[in-house]
Design an enzyme around this catalytic site. Structure first.
Site: not given
Ligand code: GAL
Length: 625
Positions: A209, A295
């Site tokens: 991430d 997301d």
């Molecule tokens: C976001 C990511 C998600 C998930 C989340 C966890 O940035 O796009 O898929 O992993 O963080 O905190």
């Protein structure tokens, strides 16, 4: 800052010899360079390298399939839920259909210790409590997943901190301790963390991430209140000029090097920078899959946004590297068991886009109709087709048709998709499918497993609101001895896109199939060209031919701008064809590429000026066997 490392890590850059050859041939002197790019860098990038400059591993030769807890549980997740879903994958037959990565998402890391090692949240993962391992160990977990015949994935961040630390402050699974102890992201620990994750714990996949380099700016409350150290952001969402794409790319490059070292050739690197920092442009050079969007949320508009972030990026995907419009939302909100039309549309579009299929639903208690959608063998076969070609989209108002060339002569998949709330009709024609005029094609509805009546010339389908139909066709290729570039995007790599780190207007994509970067058709002096690839000048495209083709033909077009563009064709680094085309005009180029493993298409603008190099097309580009 690690931008310095990027030059070393860049694969496929020309060697000294290539540059010398280039200079000796005189090309170095006359090629023009976009003003914004250092002359030397531009020349180096446009020099034929004769290599295929993507993140090269054996991993993810087809889009990864599996399960991830995030969409199902967000931060309310524990080992039992993950193990339960892994067992469910096996028991309900989905594992056998290819869903094999069981990934842990954010929340597992409790602390970064003084020696730089990572301690596992053992209230979340009770099996991590192992004698002699004060930090805990994931070996019992990965052993369990492997014993089911599955593969295991973990999560980290390129920055010091993760996303849940910033966005899920009430999560029960946040790191604890001092500021330094809570820095569980992999920044400054690339080698050590990848050694632990792959070498010691035995994981097969890592999702990395990027909140650590995006969400800890000086002006945010968690930083101002002193709970986190400041990190002047490399990513300002939606704002390239204030982001540092090179720095982000360099961090992923370092992680990729460490992953190859400790995870070997089968290890999967999933880049999660949400399409920011130009990651969809360089993701294929740095990892196996890269997010193209924010997301997915559990509603229709969000899914459309994520489709649009990936669907035009056909030329960036191929075996080992995939556009990732995010994990499946099937089972939730607009895609739950009361919305099977929408769930099928979601699955159809992910399959035609060769997207990773990561289920985000609690499989311990899944209604059969959802399992039937996730487990439709024929739909999965399209997603996983060995040729690795992402589909090519055609739009007509709310109707969208996406054509995907499958492995095997004349094999195609096509989605007819209604984005809107009113009924529409969608049509695909034989030119778009690359079929011989007047020939018949067999048609199979892969959702219902029915053979439909054979078709000729075009296929039109009436679609209800939000409906998608997905067909597999077998037809007669328009030219038995030739393949258009449109039909082999999985073998094409945009090595240099001509626009450096500049952002493009909304909806533009630097390199596309059948249309220019801005989406306009290939038209030159009143003549339309239905096929080809469209991009900017000052670009270099690599095409893997593996010695299969004898000849290359195209009509090069210069679609806008002034001056002229030189079009050059290289076969295994040797110049085999060249022509110059004036702005607004078209030309012809033909080249002998016999036995070339990789051939390259280079376009160089004669003059600097304007915001961007001119848009060009290698129209009707075709390879003869
Ligand atoms: C976001 C990511 C998600 C998930 C989340 C966890 O940035 O796009 O898929 O992993 O963080 O905190």
């Amino acid at each position: 800052m690690k931008t310095g490392s990027i030059k070393h890590a860049r694969q496929g850059g020309p060697g000294r010899r290539a540059l010398a050859n280039w200079a000796a041939s005189g090309l170095l002197l006359c090629a023009a360079i976009p003003a914004q790019v250092q002359a030397e860098d531009a020349q180096a990038a446009l020099s034929p390298s004769g290599e295929y400059s993507v993140y090269e591993t054996e991993a993810a030769q087809t889009p990864p399939m599996g399960w991830n807890p995030w969409n199902a549980f967000r931060t309310d997740v524990d080992e039992q839920k993950i193990r339960g879903s892994a067992e469910a994958l096996v028991n309900n037959g989905l594992a056998q259909l290819g869903y094999r990565y069981v990934n842990i998402d954010d929340g597992w890391a409790l602390q970064r210790r003084d020696d730089g090692s990572l301690k596992i949240h053992d209230t979340m993962f009770p099996s991590a409590v192992v004698d002699g391992h004060p930090n805990g160990s994931f070996v019992p977990f990965t052993d369990f997943i492997h014993s089911l015949g599955l593969k295991a994935g973990l999560y980290t961040d390129i920055g010091h901190n993760t996303c849940a630390q910033r966005w899920d402050a009430t999560s029960p699974n946040l790191p604890v301790g001092s500021i330094a102890e809570r820095q569980v992201g992999s920044m400054d620990h690339a080698e050590q963390d990848m050694k632990t994750i792959f070498g010691t714990w035995g994981f097969d996949y890592v999702k990395i991430d990027a909140c650590g380099v995006a969400d800890y700016a000086p002006d945010v409350e968690p930083v101002q209140s002193g709970r986190f150290n400041v990190f002047p952001p490399y990513i300002v969402r939606g704002d390239i000029p204030n982001s540092d794409p090179d720095a982000v790319e360099a961090l992923y490059a370092d992680l990729g090097t460490a992953i190859k070292e400790w995870g070997g050739d089968d290890a999967v690197l999933s880049i999660c920078a949400w399409g920011e920092a130009l990651s969809p442009r360089w993701g294929n050079k740095r990892g196996n899959l890269w997010r193209t969007s924010p997301d997915i949320e559990f509603h229709w508009e969000s899914m459309l946004r994520n489709i649009d972030s990936a669907v035009d990026r056909t030329l960036y995907a191929g075996p080992g590297h995939w556009n990732d419009p995010d994990m499946l939302a099937i089972g939730h909100g607009d895609f739950d068991e009361n919305h099977l039309t929408e769930a099928r549309a979601h699955m159809s579009m992910w399959a035609i886009m060769a997207s990773p299929l990561l289920i985000g639903y609690d499989l311990r208690d899944a209604p059969q109709p959802l399992l039937d959608i996730l487990g439709n063998r024929e739909v999965i076969a399209i997603d996983q087709d060995a040729a690795g070609n992402q589909g090519v989209p055609y739009r007509d108002g709310e109707a969208m048709v996406v054509v995907r060339t499958l492995a095997g002569d004349g094999a195609r998949a096509v989605v007819f998709f209604n984005r809107g709330d009113e009924p529409v009709s969608a049509t695909v024609d034989w030119t778009q499918l690359g079929f011989a005029p007047g020939s018949e094609a067999s048609v199979r509805d892969v959702w219902t497993h029915e053979n439909l009546a054979a078709a000729k010339g075009a296929i039109s389908v009436d679609l209800g609101a939000h409906e998608a139909r997905l067909f597999r066709l077998k037809g007669t290729p328009a030219d038995a001895d030739a393949v258009w570039l449109d039909e082999m995007p999985g073998r094409i790599n945009v090595a240099v896109d001509g626009i450096g780190n500049h952002s493009l207007p909304e909806g533009w994509v630097p390199a596309r199939v059948a249309v220019a970067p801005d989406g306009s058709a290939f038209v030159s002096q009143g003549t339309s060209f239905a096929k080809g690839i469209g991009l900017f000048a000052n670009s270099r495209v690599e095409i893997r031919t593996d010695g299969e083709f004898a000849k290359f033909d195209a009509s090069p077009l210069v679609l806008n701008g002034s001056g002229s563009v030189r079009f050059l064709v290289y076969a295994d680094r040797k110049l085999v064809g060249e022509t110059t085309v004036k702005a607004g005009k078209s030309g012809k180029i033909s080249a002998d590429i016999s036995s070339a493993q990789v051939f390259e298409l280079v376009a160089i603008a004669s003059s600097v000026g304007g915001e961007r190099p001119p848009m060009i097309a290698w129209a009707d580009a075709k390879l003869q066997r």
